[in-house]
Every structure is written in structure tokens, then in C-alpha cells.
Design an enzyme around this catalytic site. Structure first.
Site, short mmCIF file in Angstrom:
data_model
loop_
_atom_site.label_atom_id
_atom_site.label_comp_id
_atom_site.label_asym_id
_atom_site.label_seq_id
_atom_site.Cartn_x
_atom_site.Cartn_y
_atom_site.Cartn_z
N SER A 125 0.88 -1.35 -0.05
CA SER A 125 0.00 -0.24 0.02
C SER A 125 0.97 1.36 -0.05
O SER A 125 1.90 1.41 0.49
CB SER A 125 -0.74 -0.07 1.33
OG SER A 125 -1.38 1.33 1.42
N TYR A 150 -2.32 -0.40 10.33
CA TYR A 150 -2.52 -0.83 9.06
C TYR A 150 -1.41 -0.62 8.16
O TYR A 150 -0.68 -1.51 7.80
CB TYR A 150 -3.85 -0.23 8.42
CG TYR A 150 -3.86 -0.50 6.86
CD1 TYR A 150 -4.09 -1.91 6.44
CD2 TYR A 150 -3.35 0.49 5.98
CE1 TYR A 150 -4.10 -2.09 5.08
CE2 TYR A 150 -3.68 0.10 4.62
CZ TYR A 150 -3.83 -1.19 4.30
OH TYR A 150 -3.78 -1.35 2.85
N LYS A 154 1.82 -2.88 6.52
CA LYS A 154 2.24 -3.22 5.22
C LYS A 154 3.76 -3.09 5.04
O LYS A 154 4.54 -3.79 4.44
CB LYS A 154 1.75 -2.18 4.20
CG LYS A 154 0.22 -2.58 4.13
CD LYS A 154 0.12 -3.79 3.53
CE LYS A 154 -1.38 -4.13 3.42
NZ LYS A 154 -1.90 -5.55 2.92
#
Length: 335
Positions: A125, A150, A154
Site C-alpha cells: 500500500s 494498518y 504493510k
């Protein structure tokens, strides 16, 4: 060739399955149905006239993962989507995100150690860049401290793959850092259908437009942008899916220069939240009920991609624009 797609009944995963099957690959899907439904299989079959193999499995369960690879010994190419993906939710539930997003990755990579050769594509991402110093963002932009758990999963996920590739020369991996996927398949047979309250902008827009939601919240209009709202690079999910096929072919054909490579996947154009709302109102002929509220923790001001590397090295380029993506999302919502 048989390809494993984890999270293959999810939003992005299902579109990738369609493109893989259109290219003649045989697909095996693993999904625990935590944010998807089994009905997505019907949508995939309706588009491709072929039903992929499906196994309901929780990738956090190491024994189940080992059993799966023992059963499917002929799988050596994996596209890994299975993960939780909402920035806001990750701030509220960090431990859930660290468990869901990292333990399946480790379990799969441990199984790939037993293979003579394997290909692995990681769903990464643009959140790894945080608030980039310069725009558009290139792959050489520094990785900033994550704005959310989050985003951190990644970053750590990429580090886990990079470290594994250093000691496993037979593992070839690509991380695709994509920007903001939106839209749906042109047939309206698959699209973004979050269970519960949507965590992303476009499904909240379409659900508000059709009356499922009373009001859309715009998180902040005091950012240093032209209209005060956040700017993102919104890429049509079908374009994004095709990028995965290009990346897979690069690995299968052994065209990769290194055994771990990274590519930005976006359109190269930024659009503000209000621009997206206005574009949706234009293509749908719906007036949206929205309200400006306070900023949301974890959001960066602006992010859009420099896609030169993906365009030249992968031979991939986005083809569909913002209005086409929003129109497909509206068609899906109506269906």
C-alpha cells in the site's frame, strides 16, 4: 499453471481472480469470509464461465496452512491479499491488525521455504510512504513512520518478505504498493461490498446515494489543499487487477532483475474527496447528502503515485478514469 489467491473473494482479490482466469491460469482461492461472502464465487463464474477452486481456511492457523500446501503441492505462485485493510479501524483495533496481517504472511512464507522455486506477490500500500515529502511519490521515496497500525503492517510485511528473500534465493517476490482502488467490474457481477459500515470513501458514497446511509461524512476540510479535503490517487480496480497479472508474468517468465521488487500502482493523478463527490453526482445524477466533520486520525494530506516504473518495467498502465470507476461502482451498487 495453478495460482493461489489468498483473500480471493475479497474486493481486489476477486477482480484479480477474474483477470487470471481470463489469461488462462487455474486459480485456487483461500478466504475465511471475514469480509466477503461465498456469493462472490457466483459472480466470478458469471464473468469467466469458470469456477475457481475454493477452500475456506483461516491463514492464522499454521497447521491448516501446512495441510493446505501438502494437499496442493503443485502450487508455487501466490498472490497474497488476505488481510484487514481499514486505516481507521486499525487505529481502534491495533492487535487485531497485527495478528490478521502478519501471522498469515509468516505462515505462508514458511511453507514456501520447502519449495525449489516459488513466486510471491504481496498486496502492499501507498500508506508505507506516510505523508511523502514530494509528490508524485516514487518507489525511492523514504518510508516514513506509519500513520496507522494498518500502514505499519504493510511496512513490516515488506520487511519480512525482503529479509526472507535475502536468505531464500529460490523465492521471487514483488510488492505492489497501490493507491486507492475503487470501482467494480463492468458487468456488475462483482464489486466492493463491505460487511457492516464501509471503511472506504466510494462504497460510503454509493450507499449514501442509494439510500442505505443517511449521510456521508467528509473528514476535514481544513487540509492545505485546493478545496481543503484530502487528495488520493483513485485507481479502477480492474486496472489494478491487471497489474497483478503483469507482475505474475514477470516472475513466471523470470524477467525480474532482483528476487524482491517493488512497484507503485496508481493513475499518477490525485483527486480530492470533494472532487470525487462531485464526479459521482455527475455520473449518477444523484445529489449526495454529505457533511464536513473533524479530521480522522491516521489520514495523510495527499498521496498520488509516480507510475513510471510500473509503466516501463512491468509494461502496465492504468486505462480507466475516475468517472468510469465511479460509474461502475454505482452500477454495482444498484445491482
Amino acid at each position: 499453471m495453478k495460482i493461489l489467491v489468498t483473500g480471493g473473494l475479497g474486493y481486489i482479490g476477486s477482480h484479480v481472480v477474474v483477470e487470471l482466469q481470463n489469461e488462462g491460469f487455474e486459480v485456487v482461492i483461500i478466504d475465511n469470509l471475514s469480509n466477503s461472502t461465498i456469493d462472490v464465487l457466483k459472480g466470478i463464474k458469471a464473468i469467466t464461465n469458470k469456477q475457481p477452486i475454493f477452500e475456506k481456511l483461516d491463514l492464522r492457523d499454521k497447521i491448516s496452512v501446512t495441510d493446505f500446501f501438502n494437499t496442493h503441492e503443485d502450487i508455487n505462485s501466490i498472490i497474497h491479499f488476505a488481510a484487514s485493510k481499514a486505516v481507521g479501524e486499525s487505529v481502534e483495533k491495533p492487535l487485531l491488525y497485527y495478528e490478521n496481517n502478519l501471522s498469515p504472511l509468516v505462515n505462508i512464507l514458511q511453507e514456501l521455504q520447502n519449495k525449489k522455486a516459488s513466486n510471491f506477490i504481496f498486496s502492499s500500500s501507498c500508506t508505507v510512504y506516510g505523508q511523502a515529502d514530494t509528490l508524485p511519490i516514487t518507489e525511492s521515496a523514504p518510508i516514513k513512520p506509519a500513520e496507522s497500525p494498518y500502514g505499519n503492517t504493510k511496512q513490516v510485511g515488506e520487511e519480512i518478505i525482503r529479509d526472507t528473500c535475502k536468505v531464500e534465493p529460490n523465492l521471487n517476490a514483488i510488492a505492489l504498493r497501490y493507491f486507492n482502488p475503487i470501482g467494480a467490474h463492468e458487468t456488475g457481477n462483482i464489486g466492493e461490498l463491505p460487511l457492516g459500515t464501509p471503511q472506504n470513501l466510494v462504497p460510503f458514497i454509493t450507499q449514501t446515494g442509494i439510500g442505505k446511509r443517511d449521510q456521508l461524512s467528509v473528514f476535514g476540510n481544513d487540509y492545505p489543499t485546493e478545496d481543503g479535503t484530502c487528495i488520493r490517487d483513485y485507481i479502477h480496480v480492474v486496472d489494478l487487477a491487471k497489474a497483478h497479472v503483469s507482475a505474475l508474468k514477470r516472475l513466471v517468465n523470470q524477467d525480474n532483475d532482483y528476487n524482491f521488487e517493488i512497484f507503485n500502482i496508481g493513475t499518477g493523478k490525485g483527486s480530492s474527496v470533494l472532487e470525487v463527490i462531485n464526479a459521482f453526482e455527475e455520473v449518477s445524477n444523484q445529489k449526495l447528502n454529505y457533511k464536513i466533520v473533524g479530521r480522522r486520525e491516521g489520514d495523510v494530506i495527499a498521496a498520488y503515485a509516480d507510475t513510471t516504473k510500473a509503466n516501463t518495467v512491468l509494461g502496465w498502465k492504468s486505462e480507466l478514469n475516475l468517472k468510469e470507476a465511479l460509474l461502475s461502482a454505482w452500477k454495482w451498487e444498484n445491482k
